[in-house]
Design a protein around this motif. Structure first.
Motif, short mmCIF file in Angstrom:
data_model
loop_
_atom_site.label_atom_id
_atom_site.label_comp_id
_atom_site.label_asym_id
_atom_site.label_seq_id
_atom_site.Cartn_x
_atom_site.Cartn_y
_atom_site.Cartn_z
N ASP A 1 -0.92 4.22 -2.08
CA ASP A 1 -2.18 4.01 -2.78
C ASP A 1 -3.21 5.04 -2.33
OD1 ASP A 1 -1.32 1.93 -4.29
OD2 ASP A 1 -2.32 0.36 -3.13
N VAL A 2 -4.05 5.47 -3.27
CA VAL A 2 -5.04 6.51 -2.98
C VAL A 2 -5.89 6.15 -1.77
CG1 VAL A 2 -7.06 7.72 -3.87
CG2 VAL A 2 -5.12 7.25 -5.39
N ARG A 3 -6.30 4.90 -1.65
CA ARG A 3 -7.21 4.49 -0.57
C ARG A 3 -6.57 4.58 0.81
NH1 ARG A 3 -8.02 -0.79 -0.81
NH2 ARG A 3 -6.32 -1.10 -2.27
N TRP A 4 -5.23 4.66 0.84
CA TRP A 4 -4.52 4.61 2.12
C TRP A 4 -3.80 5.92 2.45
CZ3 TRP A 4 -5.15 0.33 5.16
CH2 TRP A 4 -5.66 -0.80 4.54
N ILE B 1 0.81 -1.22 0.00
CA ILE B 1 0.00 0.00 0.00
C ILE B 1 0.84 1.27 0.00
CG2 ILE B 1 -1.91 -1.17 1.14
CD1 ILE B 1 -1.09 0.39 3.71
#
Length: 280
Positions: free
Chosen positions: A220-223, A199
């Protein structure tokens, strides 16, 4: 190319740079002489072409008829874009003519776009000689100064060895890290794994006893906004500091969040630069 074409090209270069001036590839002895006198922080990119990236670079100099070096333009092979570096010595250095000469020598396509990073002083001198593709971006060179600002070691940050290389390459593509080259896998990489997924990751563009440059850093964008970037950067800085006291990174001036992060772990501004795209 016919002999007549060669004569016409030579005539063009003489018109551009002045009768008697000469453009040619630099010798190893000349490169060593430049290295012994250059300021690393003021010419950070070109310094790398003289050292860590030397084996993949070619250097062409503009000389007077008395043999005085007026400036150098270098090209780096192996990247997915046309990477150059420039080192002007005198104001009479004719970048445009050296670029035209190199385009022919290296068989670069007519529609090619070159990329270079220069400091503010060099930009002011050479801007009029470049046909810009778009407005240059401001780039800051920072150096790690304050060791006491580094946070404690975080065990969630892993040293990523060869079993992770394929995953790292895939992540570099996902993050669109323009300057990543597969060759940089020879340098240490660090990352954070969650549910068997990488990530957050980071590595180095340069890693030597002379100096290191952090790079290939991303989450990562989500993290994002959960502190993973800071953890990665801190570990990269700590590991780099074990091999040299000269630990650097480059960051876009517009990325105020990243700049604040780097300052919080002990980095300070060393040099203001520009990222430039130009017509070759």
């Amino acid at each position: 190319m016919t002999s007549q074409d060669h004569v016409n090209v030579e005539a063009l270069y003489q018109t551009l740079i002045g009768v008697g001036d000469m453009i040619r590839e630099l010798t190893p002895a000349e490169l060593k002489s430049i290295l012994n006198s250059i300021n690393r922080e003021q010419h950070f990119l070109y310094y790398s072409y003289l050292t860590a990236r030397k084996h993949n670079s070619v250097h062409y100099g503009h000389f007077t008829d008395q043999g005085e070096l007026l400036g150098v333009l270098a090209f780096l092979r192996g990247l997915p874009f046309y990477a150059f570096s420039v080192f002007p010595v005198e104001k009479s250095f004719c970048l445009r003519s050296v670029l035209s000469f190199m385009k022919e020598q290296l068989n670069l396509p007519d529609d090619a776009v070159g990329n270079v990073i220069v400091n503010e002083e060099v930009m002011a001198v050479l801007a009029s000689q470049l046909e810009l593709v778009k407005s240059p971006k401001k780039l800051l060179l920072m150096k790690h100064i304050h060791q006491e600002a580094l946070p404690p070691v975080d065990t969630s940050v892993l040293h990523l060895g060869p079993p992770y290389f394929e995953l790292i390459e895939s992540k570099m593509a996902d993050l669109d890290t323009m300057a990543f080259s597969k060759e940089e896998l020879q340098y240490p990489f660090y990352g954070v794994m969650e549910q068997h997924e990488l990530i957050a990751v980071g590595g180095y563009h340069i890693y030597s006893e002379d100096y290191v440059e952090l790079g290939n850093i991303g989450t990562d964008v989500r993290w994002r906004r959960q502190g993973y970037g800071k953890k990665i950067c801190a570990e990269l800085t700590r590991a780099g500091g074990k091999v040299t006291s000269n630990v650097y990174l480059n960051v876009l001036e517009e990325n105020v969040g990243a700049i604040s992060l780097y300052q919080s772990i002990g980095f300070e501004l060393m040099c203001k630069q520009y990222m430039v795209q130009f017509v070759i």
